[in-house]
Design a protein around this motif. Structure first.
Motif, PDB file in Angstrom:
ATOM      1  N   ARG A  83      -7.249   8.872  14.600  1.00  0.00           N
ATOM      2  CA  ARG A  83      -6.165   8.084  14.007  1.00  0.00           C
ATOM      3  C   ARG A  83      -4.804   8.640  14.410  1.00  0.00           C
ATOM      4  N   PHE A  84      -3.785   7.824  14.168  1.00  0.00           N
ATOM      5  CA  PHE A  84      -2.403   8.283  14.249  1.00  0.00           C
ATOM      6  C   PHE A  84      -1.844   8.335  12.825  1.00  0.00           C
ATOM      7  N   VAL A  85      -1.066   9.348  12.549  1.00  0.00           N
ATOM      8  CA  VAL A  85      -0.446   9.511  11.242  1.00  0.00           C
ATOM      9  C   VAL A  85       1.059   9.325  11.418  1.00  0.00           C
ATOM     10  N   LYS A  86       1.593   8.321  10.747  1.00  0.00           N
ATOM     11  CA  LYS A  86       3.016   8.021  10.846  1.00  0.00           C
ATOM     12  C   LYS A  86       3.693   8.436   9.547  1.00  0.00           C
ATOM     13  N   LEU A  87       4.704   9.288   9.644  1.00  0.00           N
ATOM     14  CA  LEU A  87       5.398   9.806   8.480  1.00  0.00           C
ATOM     15  C   LEU A  87       6.834   9.299   8.488  1.00  0.00           C
ATOM     16  N   ALA A  88       7.295   8.872   7.319  1.00  0.00           N
ATOM     17  CA  ALA A  88       8.669   8.393   7.173  1.00  0.00           C
ATOM     18  C   ALA A  88       9.061   8.584   5.713  1.00  0.00           C
ATOM     19  N   THR A  89      10.274   8.205   5.379  1.00  0.00           N
ATOM     20  CA  THR A  89      10.667   8.272   3.980  1.00  0.00           C
ATOM     21  C   THR A  89       9.847   7.264   3.179  1.00  0.00           C
ATOM     22  N   ALA A  90       9.801   7.453   1.864  1.00  0.00           N
ATOM     23  CA  ALA A  90       9.022   6.557   1.010  1.00  0.00           C
ATOM     24  C   ALA A  90       9.530   5.122   1.141  1.00  0.00           C
ATOM     25  N   ARG A  91      10.840   4.957   1.196  1.00  0.00           N
ATOM     26  CA  ARG A  91      11.403   3.604   1.306  1.00  0.00           C
ATOM     27  C   ARG A  91      11.003   2.950   2.624  1.00  0.00           C
ATOM     28  N   ALA A  92      11.109   3.680   3.726  1.00  0.00           N
ATOM     29  CA  ALA A  92      10.751   3.119   5.020  1.00  0.00           C
ATOM     30  C   ALA A  92       9.257   2.800   5.085  1.00  0.00           C
ATOM     31  N   THR A  93       8.431   3.636   4.465  1.00  0.00           N
ATOM     32  CA  THR A  93       6.993   3.396   4.459  1.00  0.00           C
ATOM     33  C   THR A  93       6.658   2.134   3.672  1.00  0.00           C
ATOM     34  N   ARG A  94       7.299   1.950   2.525  1.00  0.00           N
ATOM     35  CA  ARG A  94       7.067   0.720   1.739  1.00  0.00           C
ATOM     36  C   ARG A  94       7.473  -0.515   2.538  1.00  0.00           C
ATOM     37  N   THR A  95       8.623  -0.434   3.205  1.00  0.00           N
ATOM     38  CA  THR A  95       9.087  -1.571   4.005  1.00  0.00           C
ATOM     39  C   THR A  95       8.095  -1.889   5.116  1.00  0.00           C
ATOM     40  N   ALA A  96       7.610  -0.867   5.803  1.00  0.00           N
ATOM     41  CA  ALA A  96       6.651  -1.076   6.889  1.00  0.00           C
ATOM     42  C   ALA A  96       5.385  -1.750   6.377  1.00  0.00           C
ATOM     43  N   ALA A 101       1.953  -6.484   5.956  1.00  0.00           N
ATOM     44  CA  ALA A 101       1.091  -7.326   5.132  1.00  0.00           C
ATOM     45  C   ALA A 101       1.497  -8.798   5.240  1.00  0.00           C
ATOM     46  N   THR A 102       2.802  -9.051   5.219  1.00  0.00           N
ATOM     47  CA  THR A 102       3.289 -10.423   5.326  1.00  0.00           C
ATOM     48  C   THR A 102       2.902 -11.035   6.664  1.00  0.00           C
ATOM     49  N   LEU A 103       3.117 -10.297   7.738  1.00  0.00           N
ATOM     50  CA  LEU A 103       2.781 -10.815   9.065  1.00  0.00           C
ATOM     51  C   LEU A 103       1.281 -10.974   9.253  1.00  0.00           C
ATOM     52  N   SER A 104       0.523 -10.005   8.777  1.00  0.00           N
ATOM     53  CA  SER A 104      -0.928 -10.060   8.946  1.00  0.00           C
ATOM     54  C   SER A 104      -1.508 -11.316   8.302  1.00  0.00           C
ATOM     55  N   ALA A 105      -1.037 -11.622   7.107  1.00  0.00           N
ATOM     56  CA  ALA A 105      -1.525 -12.818   6.410  1.00  0.00           C
ATOM     57  C   ALA A 105      -1.137 -14.087   7.163  1.00  0.00           C
ATOM     58  N   VAL A 126       3.337   8.189   4.007  1.00  0.00           N
ATOM     59  CA  VAL A 126       2.423   8.378   5.137  1.00  0.00           C
ATOM     60  C   VAL A 126       1.620   7.112   5.375  1.00  0.00           C
ATOM     61  N   LEU A 127       1.487   6.733   6.645  1.00  0.00           N
ATOM     62  CA  LEU A 127       0.561   5.674   7.040  1.00  0.00           C
ATOM     63  C   LEU A 127      -0.410   6.250   8.068  1.00  0.00           C
ATOM     64  N   GLU A 128      -1.712   6.063   7.844  1.00  0.00           N
ATOM     65  CA  GLU A 128      -2.717   6.480   8.815  1.00  0.00           C
ATOM     66  C   GLU A 128      -3.215   5.226   9.530  1.00  0.00           C
ATOM     67  N   VAL A 241       5.922  -3.043  13.595  1.00  0.00           N
ATOM     68  CA  VAL A 241       6.520  -4.282  13.091  1.00  0.00           C
ATOM     69  C   VAL A 241       7.405  -4.015  11.868  1.00  0.00           C
ATOM     70  N   ASP A 242       7.872  -2.784  11.717  1.00  0.00           N
ATOM     71  CA  ASP A 242       8.656  -2.385  10.551  1.00  0.00           C
ATOM     72  C   ASP A 242       9.930  -3.194  10.374  1.00  0.00           C
ATOM     73  N   THR A 243      10.520  -3.676  11.488  1.00  0.00           N
ATOM     74  CA  THR A 243      11.786  -4.406  11.394  1.00  0.00           C
ATOM     75  C   THR A 243      11.611  -5.908  11.613  1.00  0.00           C
ATOM     76  N   ALA A 244      10.387  -6.409  11.514  1.00  0.00           N
ATOM     77  CA  ALA A 244      10.146  -7.844  11.695  1.00  0.00           C
ATOM     78  C   ALA A 244      11.062  -8.656  10.787  1.00  0.00           C
ATOM     79  N   ALA A 245      11.545  -9.782  11.307  1.00  0.00           N
ATOM     80  CA  ALA A 245      12.539 -10.557  10.561  1.00  0.00           C
ATOM     81  C   ALA A 245      12.515 -12.013  11.004  1.00  0.00           C
ATOM     82  N   LEU A 246      13.105 -12.869  10.187  1.00  0.00           N
ATOM     83  CA  LEU A 246      13.400 -14.236  10.603  1.00  0.00           C
ATOM     84  C   LEU A 246      14.685 -14.186  11.424  1.00  0.00           C
TER      85      LEU A 246
END
Length: 338
Positions: A83-96, A101-105, A126-128, A241-246
């Motif tokens: 796996r890859f482990v991606k670490l960021a601030t809590a706010r950035a992780t929630r946004t990612a 989730a929105t795009l996947s659906a 953290v995201l794994e 896709v952390d910065t995905a937008a309309l």
């Protein structure tokens, strides 16, 4: 570097705080053993300081594996065997997580849709992520045969068209926001003394052309789509896709083309032209909403080229690269505008 510290080849540089040269720079590089390391430099010209800990990413010290990216104080990526482990601030992780989730659906079951990297586990900061097999578009640009590059362009075009049509409900990124990103980078490059002389004028011309052009109806976009975000395996995967937008339909199209301009200026002209040929062919075949508005694509592509020069001015550009990217788009070449 400080006396006694091993030599490091610094490869990426960012302002530590935008608009504040006194705060210094953040650097990422590799040491003599090939390990990725982070550092900071202040505004006094003192040696770069290696950063072995990151107070804003406390989980990094407990992750076992090889660090493959580390922007000190903001994010890091660690590779493990499974796996890859991606670490960021809590706010950035929630946004990612929310954007993914929105795009996947919205992309689920859609013909030609890009894959997104599977999240194996999510923590507060953290995201794994599951590794994805395939060849990066960057690798193809660096040495792929032109037929493979055309095919890669067509596949990527199909995936971007499916993304634009998926109807995901994402935050808005309009022309004003895009202009603000460019202005911030140009201002930083000038403040830190890295800006090429022609950058300010070229950016002003690009922003004026953007204001004169007419935006299309907003659609889902990756918003940071370039060759490093595209992986080609059994399916096309879009990374980060952390910065995905309309945004305007031409935004992803223009950003991809601008990064092909960069690849061409760095010596991979045949591959870049072949990928662009495949992209335009695919966008036409699949009905991408920006395919019929070359003026709008050109305006956003010019903005992206100026931003690329500003960003890479901190890292060093080969001779002639900035001049080529800052020249007006739309030259003799019918594909890339040279």
């Amino acid at each position: 570097m400080n006396p006694g510290e091993p030599p490091v080849q610094w490869r990426r540089v960012w302002p530590r705080r935008s608009g504040d040269p006194a705060a210094g720079l953040v650097l990422e590089g590799t040491d003599a053993g090939g390990r990725v390391v982070a550092g900071t430099a202040d505004a006094t010209g003192a040696p770069v300081r290696l950063r072995t800990e990151d107070p804003r990413l406390p989980a990094l010290s407990g992750v076992v594996g090889s660090v493959v990216g580390h922007r000190w104080g903001k994010r890091a990526v660690v590779r493990r065997p499974d796996r890859f482990v991606k670490l960021a601030t809590a706010r950035a992780t929630r946004t990612a997580l929310d954007r993914r989730a929105t795009l996947s659906a919205a992309l689920s079951g859609r013909d030609g849709a890009p894959d997104l990297v599977d999240v194996l586990r999510a923590g507060e900061d953290v995201l794994e992520l599951r590794p994805v097999a395939g060849t990066g578009l960057t690798a193809l640009l660096a040495g792929g045969d032109t037929a493979a590059c055309v095919r890669a362009g067509r596949r990527t075009a199909r995936a971007t068209t499916a993304l634009a049509a998926c109807g995901a409900d994402l935050p808005e990124h309009d022309d004003e926001a895009e202009a603000a990103v460019l202005t911030r980078w140009v201002t930083d490059a000038e403040a830190f003394g890295t800006a090429p002389r022609a950058l300010r004028r070229a950016a002003g011309t690009a922003l004026e052309a953007l204001r004169r052009s007419r935006p299309g109806p907003s659609v889902p976009t990756h918003r940071d789509l370039h060759d490093g975000q595209v992986l080609l395996g059994s399916r096309v995967t879009f990374l980060d896709v952390d910065t995905a937008a309309l945004a305007d339909p031409a935004l992803d199209v223009a950003n991809l083309l601008a990064h092909l301009d960069l690849a061409a200026a760095r010596g991979h002209r045949a591959q870049a032209r072949a990928v662009a040929e495949g992209l335009w062919r695919g966008w036409g075949e699949h009905g991408h909403p920006a395919a019929g508005d070359p003026a709008r694509v050109a305006a956003l592509r010019a903005v992206a080229r100026c931003r690329i020069v500003a960003v890479h001015s901190f890292r060093g550009l080969p001779p002639g690269t900035a001049e080529e990217l800052l020249s007006p788009c739309g030259g003799a070449d019918p594909v890339l505008g040279w």
